[in-house]
Design a protein around this motif. Sequence first.
Motif, short mmCIF file in Angstrom:
data_model
loop_
_atom_site.label_atom_id
_atom_site.label_comp_id
_atom_site.label_asym_id
_atom_site.label_seq_id
_atom_site.Cartn_x
_atom_site.Cartn_y
_atom_site.Cartn_z
N HIS A 126 0.83 -1.20 0.00
CA HIS A 126 0.00 0.00 0.00
C HIS A 126 0.86 1.25 0.00
CE1 HIS A 126 0.62 -0.12 4.42
NE2 HIS A 126 0.32 -1.40 4.31
N SER A 127 1.99 1.15 -0.67
CA SER A 127 2.85 2.28 -0.98
C SER A 127 3.14 3.16 0.23
CB SER A 127 2.21 3.10 -2.11
OG SER A 127 3.10 4.07 -2.59
N ILE A 128 2.64 4.40 0.23
CA ILE A 128 3.11 5.40 1.18
C ILE A 128 2.27 5.53 2.44
CG2 ILE A 128 4.24 6.79 -0.59
CD1 ILE A 128 1.74 8.57 -0.58
N ILE A 129 1.06 4.97 2.47
CA ILE A 129 0.17 5.31 3.58
C ILE A 129 0.27 4.29 4.72
CG2 ILE A 129 -1.39 6.25 1.84
CD1 ILE A 129 -3.47 4.24 2.79
N PRO A 130 0.02 4.72 5.98
CA PRO A 130 0.11 3.83 7.14
C PRO A 130 -0.83 2.63 7.02
CG PRO A 130 -0.02 6.13 7.84
CD PRO A 130 -0.29 6.12 6.37
N CYS A 131 -0.45 1.53 7.69
CA CYS A 131 -1.18 0.27 7.59
C CYS A 131 -2.64 0.39 8.04
CB CYS A 131 -0.49 -0.81 8.42
SG CYS A 131 1.19 -1.15 7.88
N ASP A 132 -2.88 1.14 9.13
CA ASP A 132 -4.26 1.22 9.64
C ASP A 132 -5.18 1.94 8.66
OD1 ASP A 132 -2.83 3.55 10.09
OD2 ASP A 132 -3.88 4.06 11.93
N LEU A 133 -4.66 2.96 7.98
CA LEU A 133 -5.48 3.67 6.99
C LEU A 133 -5.73 2.79 5.77
CD1 LEU A 133 -4.03 7.32 6.97
CD2 LEU A 133 -5.92 6.39 8.31
N ALA A 134 -4.70 2.03 5.37
CA ALA A 134 -4.86 1.13 4.21
C ALA A 134 -5.92 0.08 4.49
CB ALA A 134 -3.52 0.47 3.89
N GLU A 135 -5.90 -0.47 5.71
CA GLU A 135 -6.87 -1.51 6.07
C GLU A 135 -8.29 -0.94 6.09
OE1 GLU A 135 -7.55 -4.99 9.42
OE2 GLU A 135 -5.94 -3.55 9.66
N ASP A 136 -8.44 0.26 6.64
CA ASP A 136 -9.77 0.88 6.68
C ASP A 136 -10.26 1.19 5.26
OD1 ASP A 136 -11.89 2.20 8.42
OD2 ASP A 136 -11.36 3.85 7.10
N TRP A 137 -9.34 1.63 4.40
CA TRP A 137 -9.71 1.94 3.03
C TRP A 137 -10.19 0.69 2.28
CZ3 TRP A 137 -10.75 5.75 -0.29
CH2 TRP A 137 -10.74 5.44 -1.65
N LEU A 138 -9.46 -0.40 2.43
CA LEU A 138 -9.82 -1.63 1.72
C LEU A 138 -11.18 -2.16 2.17
CD1 LEU A 138 -6.35 -3.40 1.65
CD2 LEU A 138 -7.53 -2.30 -0.25
N LYS A 139 -11.52 -1.91 3.42
CA LYS A 139 -12.86 -2.30 3.90
C LYS A 139 -13.91 -1.38 3.27
CE LYS A 139 -12.02 -4.60 8.27
NZ LYS A 139 -12.38 -4.62 9.70
N LYS A 140 -13.61 -0.09 3.26
CA LYS A 140 -14.55 0.86 2.67
C LYS A 140 -14.76 0.56 1.19
CE LYS A 140 -14.32 5.13 5.43
NZ LYS A 140 -13.61 4.68 6.63
N ALA A 141 -13.67 0.27 0.52
CA ALA A 141 -13.75 0.02 -0.92
C ALA A 141 -14.42 -1.31 -1.22
CB ALA A 141 -12.34 0.04 -1.54
N ALA A 142 -14.50 -2.19 -0.19
CA ALA A 142 -15.16 -3.50 -0.33
C ALA A 142 -14.60 -4.28 -1.52
CB ALA A 142 -16.66 -3.33 -0.48
N THR A 143 -13.28 -4.32 -1.61
CA THR A 143 -12.65 -5.09 -2.68
C THR A 143 -11.85 -6.23 -2.09
OG1 THR A 143 -10.70 -3.69 -2.63
CG2 THR A 143 -12.42 -3.12 -4.21
N LYS A 144 -11.78 -7.33 -2.80
CA LYS A 144 -10.95 -8.45 -2.37
C LYS A 144 -9.54 -8.16 -2.85
CE LYS A 144 -10.31 -13.40 -2.75
NZ LYS A 144 -10.75 -14.63 -3.40
#
Length: 507
Positions: free
Chosen positions: A261-279
């Motif tokens: 997830h490139s430049i962003i912190p892990c917790d934000l990446a995890e929250d984003w992937l849930k929001k985006a609802a993508t596998k």
Amino acid sequence: MSRNNNSRRNGVRMITIKGISNRGTNNFNLEAINEYLQSLNNRNEKKQTIGLLNYIPRSKTEFKTYLKLIKDKISALLDVNIQKTLSLLNIFKWNIILLLNTVKQQKDAFYINYSLNVDPAEAGSKILNGFTCTICTDVFNSTNTFAGFCGHRFCYTCYERYVKSKIQANQSVIKCLDYNCKILLKDEEIALFLSTEELKIYNEASKLKFFRNFSSFKECPNLLCSSVVEYYSSLTLLSKPQIVKCKQKHRFCFSCSKGQHSIIPCDLAEDWLKKAATKFTNEENYETSLDSRKSKEWIYYNTKKCPKCNVDIEKNAGCNHMNCYNCKFHFCWLCLKEYINHNNFYECRDYTNAKVQAVKKFVYTGGKFMEHFNNYEKYYYEANLSKSLHKKAHTLLKGCGTRLKNSYGMLIDYIKKLIKCEYMIAWISVFTYYLTDPSQSRITEYQKSLEMYAYKSKNLIILNLDSLVSFELKKIKTINANMCKTANTIKELVDNGLDRNIWAFRD
């Protein structure tokens, strides 16, 4: 412990621990340990460094061979058998540098602290007469008892209840029943107390035990890959992403075991992937199917993470007082704060106040989310297209003449950099979504420049892939250099902001 009162050195009486040879001032070969520690710091293996992370990618077979070498080496250095060595490695989470430094620090006391001086015959099940169990305080005329290799013996019933309670709590790492003992029970010892069904549950949990509990090694999250990455840097992992590449060339974040997830912190990446609802496990498994979206949506809207250990929890009934099965933390389901300050099982004052702000935030972020998500999805798609260009360039390289080999080699390198930058653009869109005020930074300005360079570079690569022209290759080189320079500027800007804690993120 046996003592030799006649053994003296420089007027000081020496103590010899039973079963361990007395070498010098310690019960181990200090010189050999120092040499091995030095060799660990000067590894001859290929080192790869990204940011602050040093790591070695290994195949599954290489990994198993490496673990056996570690066990044999530590066993020889400490003069203990393989079973005790394995227990020590598990206690120290396979951090062999920490283990050996602890041996050097504690010296003779290490063998006592970790029960290495206990006679192996003291371990296992035994029927004893006149035995008093210090757990249940019962006095038995004759009863079955059990002890690990540490020698702490309790009645079989108490040990059985203890082990089964740990299994029911979904714990696969079980220590000795003695409160102050650090020794772990072996799998075959745990199996003694379990029924067939309970043993199945334990074996399933044990499959994940090693990588879940021992931070020195991580398994590639790609479901089709069995590679392992070993982390051997002495530096502590930061909240910034640590991107590594496994033996099969899959990139993922070592810090969170998710896709890169490139430049962003892990917790934000995890929250984003849930929001985006993508596998999404990594870029090779990127999908947006309806089923996977629905699955992710259900998890996002029906579970919450434990505030302490980050495990997903579903609430199916009862009050708002939650007790995490993994770390035993007590918290409020509504506000996710520690439950100690709550006095109502079904209402939460903190949550009521926060709910009003959440409604306002939803109105503000709703339209913004789709704007950032569309750009994120677009550049993941572009990066996957660039991968097909990369494969085509490799095919052309194999079939071209000697004169064009260098040119195609350079082009392949440019395409690799293009792919990295396109992934970065995707995650910049995520980063700016979470910033409370993106206009305060220059990230969006640099993002536009990076998008322009990526667009120009890709177009030139597509046009010249089949018939390379020297002049066009120089243009690609210039654009690629500017693109990489802009990407590095963005990374430095983000990292400096994270280090100085100046970024304000949306909840």
